[in-house]
Design a protein around this motif. Structure first.
Motif, PDB file in Angstrom:
ATOM      1  N   LEU A 112      -2.308  -0.210  -8.912  1.00 38.02           N
ATOM      2  CA  LEU A 112      -3.776  -0.214  -9.010  1.00 38.02           C
ATOM      3  C   LEU A 112      -4.455   0.964  -8.083  1.00 38.02           C
ATOM      4  N   GLY A 113      -5.156   1.887  -8.500  1.00 36.83           N
ATOM      5  CA  GLY A 113      -5.713   3.049  -7.631  1.00 36.83           C
ATOM      6  C   GLY A 113      -6.592   2.290  -6.487  1.00 36.83           C
ATOM      7  N   ILE A 114      -6.725   2.997  -5.601  1.00 36.44           N
ATOM      8  CA  ILE A 114      -7.134   2.585  -4.251  1.00 36.44           C
ATOM      9  C   ILE A 114      -8.588   2.415  -4.782  1.00 36.44           C
ATOM     10  N   ASP A 115      -9.206   3.302  -5.358  1.00 36.09           N
ATOM     11  CA  ASP A 115     -10.865   3.071  -5.826  1.00 36.09           C
ATOM     12  C   ASP A 115     -10.987   1.947  -6.619  1.00 36.09           C
TER      13      ASP A 115
ATOM     14  N   LEU B  64     -11.035  -5.575  -7.558  1.00 44.92           N
ATOM     15  CA  LEU B  64     -10.212  -6.623  -7.359  1.00 44.92           C
ATOM     16  C   LEU B  64     -10.443  -7.677  -6.273  1.00 44.92           C
ATOM     17  N   ILE B  65     -10.698  -7.171  -5.386  1.00 44.88           N
ATOM     18  CA  ILE B  65     -11.487  -7.894  -4.054  1.00 44.88           C
ATOM     19  C   ILE B  65     -12.434  -8.840  -4.539  1.00 44.88           C
ATOM     20  N   ASP B  66     -13.388  -7.957  -4.938  1.00 45.55           N
ATOM     21  CA  ASP B  66     -14.616  -8.863  -5.387  1.00 45.55           C
ATOM     22  C   ASP B  66     -14.292  -9.901  -6.584  1.00 45.55           C
ATOM     23  N   LEU B  67     -13.577  -9.647  -7.255  1.00 42.82           N
ATOM     24  CA  LEU B  67     -12.968 -10.727  -8.399  1.00 42.82           C
ATOM     25  C   LEU B  67     -12.542 -11.924  -7.916  1.00 42.82           C
ATOM     26  N   LEU B  68     -11.555 -11.547  -6.901  1.00 42.42           N
ATOM     27  CA  LEU B  68     -10.715 -12.942  -6.189  1.00 42.42           C
ATOM     28  C   LEU B  68     -11.792 -13.645  -5.166  1.00 42.42           C
ATOM     29  N   ARG B  69     -12.690 -12.792  -4.477  1.00 46.48           N
ATOM     30  CA  ARG B  69     -13.817 -13.561  -3.694  1.00 46.48           C
ATOM     31  C   ARG B  69     -14.570 -14.442  -4.650  1.00 46.48           C
ATOM     32  N   ASP B  70     -15.025 -13.741  -5.675  1.00 51.36           N
ATOM     33  CA  ASP B  70     -15.981 -14.778  -6.714  1.00 51.36           C
ATOM     34  C   ASP B  70     -15.195 -15.964  -7.250  1.00 51.36           C
ATOM     35  N   GLY B  71     -13.816 -15.655  -7.556  1.00 52.69           N
ATOM     36  CA  GLY B  71     -13.304 -16.921  -7.913  1.00 52.69           C
ATOM     37  C   GLY B  71     -13.034 -17.834  -6.998  1.00 52.69           C
ATOM     38  N   LEU B  72     -12.716 -17.427  -5.730  1.00 50.84           N
ATOM     39  CA  LEU B  72     -12.726 -18.347  -4.573  1.00 50.84           C
ATOM     40  C   LEU B  72     -14.134 -19.155  -4.320  1.00 50.84           C
TER      41      LEU B  72
ATOM     42  N   VAL C 122      -1.999   0.804  -4.709  1.00 49.35           N
ATOM     43  CA  VAL C 122      -1.407  -0.328  -4.255  1.00 49.35           C
ATOM     44  C   VAL C 122      -0.739  -0.764  -5.286  1.00 49.35           C
ATOM     45  N   VAL C 123       0.592  -1.105  -5.062  1.00 49.17           N
ATOM     46  CA  VAL C 123       1.581  -1.731  -6.053  1.00 49.17           C
ATOM     47  C   VAL C 123       1.772  -3.081  -5.952  1.00 49.17           C
ATOM     48  N   LEU C 124       1.499  -3.707  -7.032  1.00 48.16           N
ATOM     49  CA  LEU C 124       1.727  -5.217  -7.136  1.00 48.16           C
ATOM     50  C   LEU C 124       2.818  -5.320  -7.996  1.00 48.16           C
ATOM     51  N   SER C 125       3.769  -6.097  -7.426  1.00 42.74           N
ATOM     52  CA  SER C 125       5.180  -6.188  -7.978  1.00 42.74           C
ATOM     53  C   SER C 125       5.631  -7.642  -8.149  1.00 42.74           C
TER      54      SER C 125
ATOM     55  N   TRP D  64       0.979  -1.243   0.076  1.00 42.90           N
ATOM     56  CA  TRP D  64       0.153   0.059   0.012  1.00 42.90           C
ATOM     57  C   TRP D  64       0.794   1.289   0.041  1.00 42.90           C
ATOM     58  N   HIS D  65       0.442   2.236  -0.830  1.00 46.69           N
ATOM     59  CA  HIS D  65       1.193   3.510  -0.792  1.00 46.69           C
ATOM     60  C   HIS D  65       0.027   4.496  -0.921  1.00 46.69           C
TER      61      HIS D  65
END
Length: 80
Positions: free
Chosen positions: A51-54, A59-67, A35-38, A28-29
């Protein structure tokens, strides 16, 4: 899968299951509202993405749906 390791600032390191020389660092910055993904190989950063904080909730919703889908499929496989 290996648990994430903490970074000095808010963030974590996730090791790639293909080998511990590959990793994803998430940091997090807040001063820049990103948020920086490296992507790392050993001690070399090979790519970054800001990735802009907005956009983080999407992204969280996408990861949750996949899980959720993975759990549904795993339950179906157990009963088949």
């Amino acid at each position: 899968m290996t648990a994430p390791r903490a970074l000095a600032s808010p963030g974590a390191i996730f090791l790639d299951p293909r080998g511990s020389d590959r990793a994803l660092r998430v940091s997090w910055h807040q001063e820049a509202d990103v948020v920086v993904l490296s992507l790392w190989r050993d001690t070399v950063c090979s790519a970054t993405f800001r990735l802009g904080i907005d956009e983080v909730p999407d992204l969280i919703d996408l990861l949750r749906d996949g899980l959720d889908l993975a759990y549904v499929r795993a339950r179906a496989d157990r009963t088949a």
